[in-house]
Design a protein around this motif. Structure first.
Motif, PDB file in Angstrom:
ATOM      1  N   ARG A 119       3.366 -11.854   7.540  1.00 30.73           N
ATOM      2  CA  ARG A 119       3.828 -11.183   6.325  1.00 30.73           C
ATOM      3  C   ARG A 119       2.668 -10.527   5.582  1.00 30.73           C
ATOM      4  N   GLU A 120       1.560 -11.259   5.466  1.00 34.47           N
ATOM      5  CA  GLU A 120       0.400 -10.725   4.768  1.00 34.47           C
ATOM      6  C   GLU A 120      -0.112  -9.451   5.433  1.00 34.47           C
ATOM      7  N   MET A 121      -0.232  -9.480   6.769  1.00 35.31           N
ATOM      8  CA  MET A 121      -0.766  -8.329   7.483  1.00 35.31           C
ATOM      9  C   MET A 121       0.193  -7.141   7.424  1.00 35.31           C
ATOM     10  N   PHE A 122       1.487  -7.426   7.472  1.00 29.68           N
ATOM     11  CA  PHE A 122       2.474  -6.359   7.366  1.00 29.68           C
ATOM     12  C   PHE A 122       2.300  -5.619   6.042  1.00 29.68           C
ATOM     13  N   TRP A 123       2.261  -6.384   4.953  1.00 30.81           N
ATOM     14  CA  TRP A 123       2.174  -5.749   3.639  1.00 30.81           C
ATOM     15  C   TRP A 123       0.817  -5.097   3.407  1.00 30.81           C
ATOM     16  N   LEU A 124      -0.237  -5.685   3.977  1.00 34.51           N
ATOM     17  CA  LEU A 124      -1.546  -5.069   3.827  1.00 34.51           C
ATOM     18  C   LEU A 124      -1.570  -3.699   4.484  1.00 34.51           C
ATOM     19  N   CYS A 125      -0.943  -3.588   5.650  1.00 30.82           N
ATOM     20  CA  CYS A 125      -0.844  -2.275   6.307  1.00 30.82           C
ATOM     21  C   CYS A 125      -0.056  -1.298   5.450  1.00 30.82           C
ATOM     22  N   LYS A 126       1.061  -1.761   4.883  1.00 32.04           N
ATOM     23  CA  LYS A 126       1.885  -0.885   4.060  1.00 32.04           C
ATOM     24  C   LYS A 126       1.137  -0.437   2.812  1.00 32.04           C
ATOM     25  N   MET A 127       0.414  -1.358   2.191  1.00 28.33           N
ATOM     26  CA  MET A 127      -0.328  -1.000   0.982  1.00 28.33           C
ATOM     27  C   MET A 127      -1.465  -0.039   1.288  1.00 28.33           C
ATOM     28  N   SER A 128      -2.088  -0.215   2.452  1.00 30.91           N
ATOM     29  CA  SER A 128      -3.130   0.726   2.854  1.00 30.91           C
ATOM     30  C   SER A 128      -2.558   2.132   3.003  1.00 30.91           C
ATOM     31  N   GLU A 129      -1.354   2.217   3.580  1.00 27.50           N
ATOM     32  CA  GLU A 129      -0.696   3.510   3.749  1.00 27.50           C
ATOM     33  C   GLU A 129      -0.443   4.188   2.408  1.00 27.50           C
ATOM     34  N   HIS A 130      -0.151   3.373   1.368  1.00 27.44           N
ATOM     35  CA  HIS A 130       0.149   3.924   0.052  1.00 27.44           C
ATOM     36  C   HIS A 130      -1.089   4.042  -0.834  1.00 27.44           C
ATOM     37  N   GLY A 131      -2.250   3.670  -0.304  1.00 28.02           N
ATOM     38  CA  GLY A 131      -3.491   3.823  -1.054  1.00 28.02           C
ATOM     39  C   GLY A 131      -3.662   2.858  -2.203  1.00 28.02           C
TER      40      GLY A 131
END
Length: 451
Positions: free
Chosen positions: A171-183
């Motif tokens: 879950r952590e890695m999923f959201w970290l990727c998503k947040m990186s995409e959104h800057g």
């Protein structure tokens, strides 16, 4: 010879704006009834005598603060596939911070060459790496890694032992990727079996007094608003957790069971600490407290958001380039009630993790209603224009929402402290911290339930 050193120390979319009124102060009750009633729980495995839970292997598990469980092994094929599909390189290597300086440098360089060969394969001498241990981390070992010319400084995070009990890495890695995409978060550069590399941001960490600065408080509110909106931006979030319900109450019950086991170990090997803890809290009674708080907060209808859940001052960075803020460290993030994220941040106003007694919290520094409204107004403004009437109603709702959820924050971090006490040798008084949180829970409980 090189050595390892420790230093002293978007605007909203139109869709978001259209739903702003309901988001700020919903009128309707939550659609689902609480999963548990407020009566005392029936006898289950946690009703066992504390001595019976202990076994000899538990003592050895206290001796390491590094995860010995691979987060990217055969059981994590789905996570590995997701990371690779997201362009994140993955390695099966394990890095232990307990190695001697040059051995650690060599292990880190080997991992970097495997994950980021274009930049790091030219480095031939591991002693050219400078590893700076970051102080203040209470779950992981964190380093800034600096290499020779031609390489970029990176952040190395090595997961702590026992953290896998209460941190869901997929879950952590999923959201970290998503947040990186959104800057809105540092980029994830690569993952290995018991840690990862992240983008290094040229920034400074906020201090305890920065949270009380009105301008800084407003900026934090805006950043939390942006994070909260991520619940609407990821169609595939259901792959890692539900976006229509919070796991808060079930998590509290799971952690209460794990804390019971931790307390049983403490009673065997640290009887004096156990006696200190028992003067503050009987862990067996916390199940009933969770039920009561859940029942009371159920009708608040606090909106579900993507919540950080740990917005303490050490997790907020100020970029040197433009003074903007970015919130980091998403290990505890999840779909959760907005009120919990507000409450948890306000509780952190009482913390000073760099003083001689970092486990103690000064709740005289908990924000006043006026200080909370500075934060809430900035949060409301981040969503767009609202009428004066709606703003007034939203401010009243948010104040009640945040302060009632402070009870859940105290329960959760109190349990966390007891669990950590038997899992790590990081230099922090986890039992003292747990007692601080439970003590404040009892102090404010009646007033907060009555809000």
């Amino acid at each position: 010879m090189s050595s390892v050193t420790v230093p002293l120390q978007t605007s909203a979319t139109e869709a978001d704006k259209l739903q702003a009124n309901a988001f700020f102060a919903p009128h309707v009750a939550a659609p689902h009834a609480p999963a548990h009633q407020t009566s005392a729980p029936a006898a289950e495995s946690f009703d066992i005598e504390e001595e019976d839970v202990h076994n000899e292997d538990d003592t050895e598990s206290l001796m390491s603060d590094v995860s010995d469980v691979s987060d990217l092994d055969g059981r994590q094929d789905k996570l590995t596939s997701f990371l690779r599909a997201s362009g994140i390189p993955v390695s099966s290597a394990v890095v232990s911070p307990h190695r001697k300086a040059l051995e650690l440098q060599t292990a880190v360089l080997t991992c970097l060459m495997d994950l980021l060969p274009e930049e790091w394969s030219c480095v031939r001498d591991a002693s050219q790496l400078h590893l700076e241990r970051v102080s203040g981390a209470m779950t992981n070992c964190i380093y800034f890694v600096t290499g020779p010319a031609g390489t970029h400084k990176v952040l190395l995070r090595i997961y702590g032992s026992g953290a896998d009990q209460f941190i869901k890495r997929d879950r952590e890695m999923f959201w970290l990727c998503k947040m990186s995409e959104h800057g809105v978060a540092p980029k994830l550069l690569g993952a290995f079996a018991n840690g990862r590399f992240e983008e290094y941001l040229d920034s400074s960490t906020l201090g305890k007094d920065d949270l009380r600065d009105p301008d800084t408080s407003r900026k934090i509110a805006v950043q939390l608003y942006k994070l909260h909106q991520l619940i609407h931006s990821s169609d595939d979030a259901e792959e890692v957790e539900s976006t229509t319900s919070s796991d808060l109450w079930n998590k509290l019950r799971r952690w209460q069971k794990m804390a019971l086991k931790s307390v049983s170990i403490m009673k065997k090997i640290q009887p004096e600490r156990y006696a200190d803890m028992r003067r503050v809290v009987d862990i067996k009674t916390i199940r009933a407290e969770i039920d009561e708080v859940e029942s009371n907060l159920h009708d608040m209808a606090s909106p579900l958001v993507f919540a950080h859940n740990d917005a303490q001052y050490g997790n907020v960075l100020r970029k040197r380039s433009d003074g903007s803020l970015i919130i980091v460290d998403y290990e505890y993030s999840s779909i959760n009630y907005r009120g919990y994220d507000f409450a948890n941040h306000f509780c952190e106003w009482a913390a000073d993790y760099h003083c001689p007694t970092p486990h103690r919290m000064d709740f005289d520094k908990y924000p006043t209603r006026e200080q909370q409204e500075v934060f809430f107004n900035a949060y409301i403004d981040a969503a767009g224009v609202v009428s004066d009437v709606e703003r007034k109603r939203s401010l009243a709702f948010m104040y009640r929402e945040a302060n009632k959820f402070a009870l859940a924050s105290h329960l959760l971090w109190g349990l966390w402290g007891l669990m950590q006490a038997s899992q790590t040798d990081i230099d922090f008084d986890y039992v003292g911290y747990a007692c601080t949180r439970f003590g404040q829970y009892w102090k404010i409980k009646s007033d907060m339930l009555a809000l």
